[in-house]
Design a protein around this motif. Structure first.
Motif, PDB file in Angstrom:
ATOM      1  N   GLY A 154      41.499 145.517  19.198  1.00  0.00           N
ATOM      2  CA  GLY A 154      41.929 144.719  18.061  1.00  0.00           C
ATOM      3  C   GLY A 154      43.089 143.820  18.398  1.00  0.00           C
ATOM      4  O   GLY A 154      43.368 143.518  19.569  1.00  0.00           O
ATOM      5  N   SER A 155      43.823 143.399  17.366  1.00  0.00           N
ATOM      6  CA  SER A 155      44.939 142.476  17.562  1.00  0.00           C
ATOM      7  C   SER A 155      45.983 142.717  16.493  1.00  0.00           C
ATOM      8  O   SER A 155      45.706 142.606  15.293  1.00  0.00           O
ATOM      9  CB  SER A 155      44.437 141.019  17.492  1.00  0.00           C
ATOM     10  OG  SER A 155      45.510 140.113  17.640  1.00  0.00           O
ATOM     11  N   LEU A 156      47.181 143.063  16.942  1.00  0.00           N
ATOM     12  CA  LEU A 156      48.326 143.248  16.066  1.00  0.00           C
ATOM     13  C   LEU A 156      49.590 142.903  16.844  1.00  0.00           C
ATOM     14  O   LEU A 156      49.620 142.988  18.073  1.00  0.00           O
ATOM     15  CB  LEU A 156      48.430 144.700  15.574  1.00  0.00           C
ATOM     16  CG  LEU A 156      47.486 145.163  14.457  1.00  0.00           C
ATOM     17  CD1 LEU A 156      47.644 146.651  14.229  1.00  0.00           C
ATOM     18  CD2 LEU A 156      47.745 144.393  13.160  1.00  0.00           C
ATOM     19  N   ALA A 185      44.439 152.425  13.601  1.00  0.00           N
ATOM     20  CA  ALA A 185      43.023 152.384  13.979  1.00  0.00           C
ATOM     21  C   ALA A 185      42.361 153.687  13.563  1.00  0.00           C
ATOM     22  O   ALA A 185      42.899 154.774  13.799  1.00  0.00           O
ATOM     23  CB  ALA A 185      42.869 152.154  15.482  1.00  0.00           C
ATOM     24  N   PHE A 186      41.181 153.571  12.950  1.00  0.00           N
ATOM     25  CA  PHE A 186      40.461 154.754  12.487  1.00  0.00           C
ATOM     26  C   PHE A 186      39.505 155.218  13.579  1.00  0.00           C
ATOM     27  O   PHE A 186      38.578 154.512  13.962  1.00  0.00           O
ATOM     28  CB  PHE A 186      39.700 154.438  11.207  1.00  0.00           C
ATOM     29  CG  PHE A 186      38.847 155.578  10.713  1.00  0.00           C
ATOM     30  CD1 PHE A 186      39.406 156.825  10.461  1.00  0.00           C
ATOM     31  CD2 PHE A 186      37.476 155.413  10.529  1.00  0.00           C
ATOM     32  CE1 PHE A 186      38.625 157.879  10.013  1.00  0.00           C
ATOM     33  CE2 PHE A 186      36.688 156.465  10.084  1.00  0.00           C
ATOM     34  CZ  PHE A 186      37.273 157.696   9.828  1.00  0.00           C
ATOM     35  N   PRO A 222      47.083 140.027  12.457  1.00  0.00           N
ATOM     36  CA  PRO A 222      46.828 138.707  13.045  1.00  0.00           C
ATOM     37  C   PRO A 222      46.395 137.689  11.983  1.00  0.00           C
ATOM     38  O   PRO A 222      45.952 138.059  10.890  1.00  0.00           O
ATOM     39  CB  PRO A 222      45.703 138.989  14.038  1.00  0.00           C
ATOM     40  CG  PRO A 222      44.957 140.141  13.432  1.00  0.00           C
ATOM     41  CD  PRO A 222      46.014 140.985  12.770  1.00  0.00           C
ATOM     42  N   SER A 223      46.562 136.452  12.341  1.00  0.00           N
ATOM     43  CA  SER A 223      46.118 135.390  11.432  1.00  0.00           C
ATOM     44  C   SER A 223      44.600 135.275  11.433  1.00  0.00           C
ATOM     45  O   SER A 223      44.000 134.849  10.438  1.00  0.00           O
ATOM     46  CB  SER A 223      46.746 134.063  11.841  1.00  0.00           C
ATOM     47  OG  SER A 223      46.451 133.767  13.208  1.00  0.00           O
ATOM     48  N   SER A 247      41.781 145.683  13.603  1.00  0.00           N
ATOM     49  CA  SER A 247      43.178 146.086  13.772  1.00  0.00           C
ATOM     50  C   SER A 247      43.403 146.721  15.138  1.00  0.00           C
ATOM     51  O   SER A 247      42.505 147.322  15.735  1.00  0.00           O
ATOM     52  CB  SER A 247      43.555 147.072  12.671  1.00  0.00           C
ATOM     53  OG  SER A 247      44.883 147.499  12.817  1.00  0.00           O
ATOM     54  N   GLY A 248      44.637 146.561  15.640  1.00  0.00           N
ATOM     55  CA  GLY A 248      45.035 147.229  16.873  1.00  0.00           C
ATOM     56  C   GLY A 248      45.301 148.710  16.635  1.00  0.00           C
ATOM     57  O   GLY A 248      45.102 149.241  15.534  1.00  0.00           O
TER      58      GLY A 248
END
Length: 337
Positions: A205-207, A110-111, A63-64, A69-70
């Motif tokens: 998150g966002s991806l 994703a962890f 994402p910007s 994170s997704g």
């Protein structure tokens, strides 16, 4: 089938969108695309599970905004799409494998240490569980899953060997040796018909997860959503199957020819065996015609002398300058000759 947040655009299939804010909660947390018709994965008794091969290209764009994170995207084979969870997390994979067995190759961004993840950039192989049976660090192989670049992956499963092989990279060239190879028997997971596709989730998150090209084929079927230009995999599969059928036909014809030659050879041998043996008779034996069942074919000198009374002149019935013909009597037959 396009499910959840998934939708088509000019670049392919978008599974999840970038969130407007980092704390945004989507009403459609998961995005999935599945082939409309199930694919047959079970063969006959000798090979219970069919071999399959798939190739697909995808992108995972960060994402910007500085959001976490997704989850990532997963290639998915499952028996019942209706049982897929609607909650976010775990890349949208099934959460009840007992009723919905599945096989997945996850490209995880994703962890989650509770699931045994090595980092937030790894590839795992899942069988009926979101806890991977094997995984590999994508960064160690020179691939950043969240780079936004197009990544092409190949996944092969060979039923006789029961081995899953995985290739991935930024290029369209498939290397000779797989990056990951794991022995797995999928006959315990696969049902006769299974649905094939992809699943993705952003979780917290966002991806942007996007699928650009998809193709999967088994020995019996080909499922293609967005094929590659001049792609040879389906052609090679058909040619391989046709070559196998031609080979079986040629072998059957060869066996038929060998069987016919064997029968002809056996018939000739039997004819030679039962045919009467020709004997060479000497000139003395050929002077007389005997009935085979009554008279012997050959007479020695002793028997001839006895039959003609020591060549008595009274027994001469014809005589010329070259020979004399005697009348004789064989005691064993009681018949003159």
């Amino acid at each position: 089938m396009v499910l959840g947040s998934a939708h088509f655009n000019t670049n392919g299939i978008i599974l999840t969108e970038e969130f407007k804010t980092c704390n945004y909660i989507s009403s459609l947390p998961n995005g999935r695309v599945l082939h409309s018709f199930p694919v047959c994965f079970l063969g006959n008794s000798s090979i219970p599970t069919l071999s399959f091969s798939t190739r697909f290209t995808f992108t995972i764009t960060p994402p910007s905004l500085p959001c976490i994170s997704g989850d990532g995207v997963a290639f998915l084979i499952l028996s019942d799409p209706s049982s897929l969870p609607h909650t976010d997390g775990y890349i949208g994979l099934p959460d009840s494998p007992a009723s919905n067995p599945f096989f997945a190759i996850e490209f995880d961004t994703a962890f989650n240490p509770d699931l045994g993840d090595t980092n937030d950039n790894h590839i795992g192989i899942d069988v009926d569980s979101v806890i991977s049976v094997a995984s590999i660090d994508a960064i160690a192989e020179g691939v950043n899953l969240k780079s936004g670049k197009k990544i092409t992956s190949w996944i092969d499963y060979r039923a006789p060997e029961n081995i899953v092989r995985v290739w991935f990279g930024y290029t369209d060239t498939k290397h000779v040796h797989p990056i990951h190879a794991v022995p797995i028997d999928l006959s315990k997971t696969f049902k006769e018909f299974m649905y094939v596709g992809f699943s993705s989730s952003n979780g917290r998150g966002s991806l942007i997860h996007a699928i650009h090209k998809i193709q999967i084929h088994t020995f019996e079927s080909i499922a293609c959503v967005m094929c590659y230009p001049n792609d040879q995999s389906s052609k090679e599969s058909k040619e391989g199957l046709q070559h196998q059928r031609n080979w079986v036909l040629e072998l059957a014809l060869l066996c038929l020819v060998v069987l016919i030659l064997g029968l002809v050879s056996l018939l000739v041998h039997q004819l030679i065996k039962i045919s009467p043996t020709r004997q060479n008779y000497n000139e003395y034996t050929q002077l007389y015609l005997f009935q085979e069942k009554i008279f012997p074919k050959e007479l020695n000198l002793r028997n001839i002398r006895r039959a003609t009374h020591r060549f008595n002149s009274k027994n001469i019935i014809r005589e010329d300058e070259f020979s004399s013909v005697y009348e004789g009597c064989l005691r064993s037959c009681g018949t003159s000759l």
